[in-house]
Design a protein around this motif. Structure first.
Motif, PDB file in Angstrom:
ATOM      1  N   ALA A 232       0.823  -1.210   0.000  1.00 59.73           N
ATOM      2  CA  ALA A 232       0.000   0.000   0.000  1.00 59.73           C
ATOM      3  C   ALA A 232       0.861   1.265   0.000  1.00 59.73           C
ATOM      4  O   ALA A 232       0.525   2.251  -0.662  1.00 59.73           O
ATOM      5  CB  ALA A 232      -0.936  -0.005   1.211  1.00 59.73           C
ATOM      6  N   GLY A 233       1.968   1.225   0.737  1.00 54.04           N
ATOM      7  CA  GLY A 233       2.826   2.393   0.822  1.00 54.04           C
ATOM      8  C   GLY A 233       3.445   2.795  -0.506  1.00 54.04           C
ATOM      9  O   GLY A 233       3.812   3.952  -0.706  1.00 54.04           O
ATOM     10  N   ASP A 234       3.574   1.828  -1.441  1.00 54.02           N
ATOM     11  CA  ASP A 234       4.177   2.128  -2.740  1.00 54.02           C
ATOM     12  C   ASP A 234       3.196   2.775  -3.711  1.00 54.02           C
ATOM     13  O   ASP A 234       3.606   3.484  -4.627  1.00 54.02           O
ATOM     14  CB  ASP A 234       4.730   0.843  -3.379  1.00 54.02           C
ATOM     15  CG  ASP A 234       5.944   0.314  -2.641  1.00 54.02           C
ATOM     16  OD1 ASP A 234       6.548   1.085  -1.856  1.00 54.02           O
ATOM     17  OD2 ASP A 234       6.297  -0.865  -2.829  1.00 54.02           O
ATOM     18  N   ILE A 235       1.912   2.515  -3.534  1.00 54.50           N
ATOM     19  CA  ILE A 235       0.950   2.948  -4.554  1.00 54.50           C
ATOM     20  C   ILE A 235      -0.069   3.961  -4.061  1.00 54.50           C
ATOM     21  O   ILE A 235      -0.797   4.542  -4.872  1.00 54.50           O
ATOM     22  CB  ILE A 235       0.193   1.736  -5.140  1.00 54.50           C
ATOM     23  CG1 ILE A 235      -0.599   1.017  -4.041  1.00 54.50           C
ATOM     24  CG2 ILE A 235       1.153   0.781  -5.827  1.00 54.50           C
ATOM     25  CD1 ILE A 235      -1.448  -0.125  -4.581  1.00 54.50           C
ATOM     26  N   ALA A 236      -0.128   4.204  -2.745  1.00 57.99           N
ATOM     27  CA  ALA A 236      -1.134   5.119  -2.209  1.00 57.99           C
ATOM     28  C   ALA A 236      -1.128   6.496  -2.882  1.00 57.99           C
ATOM     29  O   ALA A 236      -2.197   7.042  -3.189  1.00 57.99           O
ATOM     30  CB  ALA A 236      -0.966   5.254  -0.702  1.00 57.99           C
ATOM     31  N   PRO A 237       0.046   7.115  -3.129  1.00 55.57           N
ATOM     32  CA  PRO A 237       0.026   8.455  -3.735  1.00 55.57           C
ATOM     33  C   PRO A 237      -0.633   8.502  -5.109  1.00 55.57           C
ATOM     34  O   PRO A 237      -1.106   9.569  -5.533  1.00 55.57           O
ATOM     35  CB  PRO A 237       1.516   8.819  -3.840  1.00 55.57           C
ATOM     36  CG  PRO A 237       2.179   7.998  -2.789  1.00 55.57           C
ATOM     37  CD  PRO A 237       1.411   6.705  -2.777  1.00 55.57           C
ATOM     38  N   TYR A 238      -0.680   7.367  -5.823  1.00 61.41           N
ATOM     39  CA  TYR A 238      -1.290   7.371  -7.149  1.00 61.41           C
ATOM     40  C   TYR A 238      -2.804   7.596  -7.081  1.00 61.41           C
ATOM     41  O   TYR A 238      -3.434   7.883  -8.090  1.00 61.41           O
ATOM     42  CB  TYR A 238      -0.983   6.067  -7.880  1.00 61.41           C
ATOM     43  CG  TYR A 238       0.482   5.922  -8.235  1.00 61.41           C
ATOM     44  CD1 TYR A 238       1.005   6.531  -9.364  1.00 61.41           C
ATOM     45  CD2 TYR A 238       1.352   5.193  -7.422  1.00 61.41           C
ATOM     46  CE1 TYR A 238       2.347   6.416  -9.683  1.00 61.41           C
ATOM     47  CE2 TYR A 238       2.706   5.079  -7.726  1.00 61.41           C
ATOM     48  CZ  TYR A 238       3.193   5.691  -8.863  1.00 61.41           C
ATOM     49  OH  TYR A 238       4.529   5.587  -9.174  1.00 61.41           O
ATOM     50  N   GLY A 239      -3.372   7.461  -5.880  1.00 63.61           N
ATOM     51  CA  GLY A 239      -4.790   7.749  -5.727  1.00 63.61           C
ATOM     52  C   GLY A 239      -5.127   9.197  -6.021  1.00 63.61           C
ATOM     53  O   GLY A 239      -6.264   9.519  -6.386  1.00 63.61           O
ATOM     54  N   TYR A 240      -4.137  10.089  -5.890  1.00 61.43           N
ATOM     55  CA  TYR A 240      -4.374  11.503  -6.174  1.00 61.43           C
ATOM     56  C   TYR A 240      -4.535  11.777  -7.663  1.00 61.43           C
ATOM     57  O   TYR A 240      -4.865  12.912  -8.051  1.00 61.43           O
ATOM     58  CB  TYR A 240      -3.244  12.350  -5.593  1.00 61.43           C
ATOM     59  CG  TYR A 240      -3.288  12.450  -4.089  1.00 61.43           C
ATOM     60  CD1 TYR A 240      -4.275  13.193  -3.452  1.00 61.43           C
ATOM     61  CD2 TYR A 240      -2.354  11.788  -3.301  1.00 61.43           C
ATOM     62  CE1 TYR A 240      -4.319  13.279  -2.063  1.00 61.43           C
ATOM     63  CE2 TYR A 240      -2.390  11.873  -1.909  1.00 61.43           C
ATOM     64  CZ  TYR A 240      -3.383  12.617  -1.309  1.00 61.43           C
ATOM     65  OH  TYR A 240      -3.442  12.700   0.073  1.00 61.43           O
ATOM     66  N   ALA A 241      -4.303  10.779  -8.506  1.00 56.54           N
ATOM     67  CA  ALA A 241      -4.555  10.952  -9.943  1.00 56.54           C
ATOM     68  C   ALA A 241      -6.028  11.263 -10.198  1.00 56.54           C
ATOM     69  O   ALA A 241      -6.369  11.843 -11.230  1.00 56.54           O
ATOM     70  CB  ALA A 241      -4.146   9.692 -10.707  1.00 56.54           C
ATOM     71  N   GLY A 242      -6.880  10.900  -9.252  1.00 55.45           N
ATOM     72  CA  GLY A 242      -8.303  11.188  -9.403  1.00 55.45           C
ATOM     73  C   GLY A 242      -8.574  12.668  -9.556  1.00 55.45           C
ATOM     74  O   GLY A 242      -9.515  13.072 -10.257  1.00 55.45           O
ATOM     75  N   LEU A 243      -7.766  13.514  -8.915  1.00 54.39           N
ATOM     76  CA  LEU A 243      -7.954  14.955  -9.031  1.00 54.39           C
ATOM     77  C   LEU A 243      -7.634  15.426 -10.445  1.00 54.39           C
ATOM     78  O   LEU A 243      -8.338  16.280 -11.005  1.00 54.39           O
ATOM     79  CB  LEU A 243      -7.071  15.673  -8.014  1.00 54.39           C
ATOM     80  CG  LEU A 243      -7.181  17.187  -7.961  1.00 54.39           C
ATOM     81  CD1 LEU A 243      -8.633  17.627  -7.775  1.00 54.39           C
ATOM     82  CD2 LEU A 243      -6.321  17.752  -6.838  1.00 54.39           C
ATOM     83  N   LEU A 244      -6.593  14.851 -11.039  1.00 57.67           N
ATOM     84  CA  LEU A 244      -6.252  15.192 -12.422  1.00 57.67           C
ATOM     85  C   LEU A 244      -7.393  14.796 -13.363  1.00 57.67           C
ATOM     86  O   LEU A 244      -7.790  15.572 -14.243  1.00 57.67           O
ATOM     87  CB  LEU A 244      -4.960  14.499 -12.834  1.00 57.67           C
ATOM     88  CG  LEU A 244      -4.535  14.654 -14.301  1.00 57.67           C
ATOM     89  CD1 LEU A 244      -4.302  16.128 -14.635  1.00 57.67           C
ATOM     90  CD2 LEU A 244      -3.288  13.828 -14.585  1.00 57.67           C
TER      91      LEU A 244
END
Length: 290
Positions: A232-244
């Motif tokens: 989870a720690g490796d991929i969690a930041p990619y969730g912010y792609a939703g804002l883009l």
């Protein structure tokens, strides 16, 4: 070309977030013709039926959790969060509502301190403060652009925080059981209001409703696969792609052009969220190493 586990997880996460952003587009499209209570109910009942069918096909028990009360809390919180967020994206520009709901991950850290008694350092406190500053840049209290509807995604972020904190205690049940029970209890709680708002769905809206349901289920499944493929720690930041995706969809489909303050606030929220995530991961790594 063979993808590493982290790359595969990131790709699945971005794909899942894209599906969830697409579901939001369908909800915004339907929001002025179909009651939000009906949209939320359809989302959860379809999730319970599809995931439940998958568990039965896999010959796995449906109700095996020892954390029924926590799953009830998760169901209540996610139902409330869905109501609030869908109301937000109906009455606000898609990018604004999505940016404000992105406070959720940061609020989980704050909630862990206030509710679970976890300790927090000065740097993470600054990160949390920065995220709320970003929200104020978007809302701009006291200005002519401030909208009462801004309260909806903020309340949705609170609901998400409760849901996420409760989820920490049910991880032993596995993601599929948690997803199924989320759908079951989401259906139960959303069924309280839906009889008062139910109306026939126009034939022209049925494909959009079907797309909303499909994107919602596929998004959840892709994100489950993402967390199974990589930590989870490796991929969690990619969730912010939703804002883009929200900015692009809002601009292309609804003619919504975010102003400079909104973009700046969104960047501040995402940056603060990633920083808080980084600090938590760093502290966790130090604890693991003794």
């Amino acid at each position: 070309m063979t993808l590493t586990a982290a790359q595969k997880g990131a790709a699945l996460m971005v794909a899942g977030v894209f599906c969830m952003a697409s579901m939001d587009v369908m909800a915004k499209t339907l929001g002025h013709s179909i009651p939000v209570a009906q949209i939320v109910w359809l989302r959860f009942v379809s999730q319970a039926l599809v995931v439940g069918a998958g568990l039965l096909i896999a010959r796995r028990a449906l109700f095996t959790s020892a954390h029924t009360k926590l799953h009830m809390l998760r169901g209540m919180a996610t139902t409330f969060s869905s109501y609030m967020f869908f109301l937000g994206i109906i009455y606000l520009p898609l990018a604004d509502a999505t940016a404000l709901i992105q406070l959720g991950p940061v609020m989980v850290t704050l909630g862990a301190v206030l509710i679970l008694g976890e300790t927090i350092g000065r740097r993470r406190i600054l990160g949390i403060a920065a995220a709320f500053l970003g929200a104020m840049l978007i809302i701009r209290p006291g200005s002519s652009v401030m909208s009462p509807a801004s309260a909806f995604p903020l309340l949705g972020a609170i609901g998400f925080t409760v849901y996420a904190l409760a989820t920490r205690f049910v991880r032993s049940d596995g993601p599929w059981t948690a997803l199924f029970l989320q759908g079951v209890f989401g259906t139960i709680f959303s069924s309280v209001l839906v009889p008062f708002f139910w109306q026939p769905i126009p034939l022209a809206e049925i494909p959009i409703v079907a797309a909303l349901i499909g994107f919602g289920i596929l998004g959840h499944l892709l994100m489950i696969r993402a967390f199974a493929a990589a930590p989870a720690g490796d991929i969690a930041p990619y969730g912010y792609a939703g804002l883009l995706f929200a900015v692009i969809f809002g601009l292309v489909l609804f003619g919504e052009t975010p102003d400079g303050f909104t973009l700046l606030g969104a960047v501040v929220i995402v940056t603060a969220g990633i920083y808080v995530w980084y600090r938590e991961r760093l502290i966790q790594a130090q604890d693991d190493n003794g």
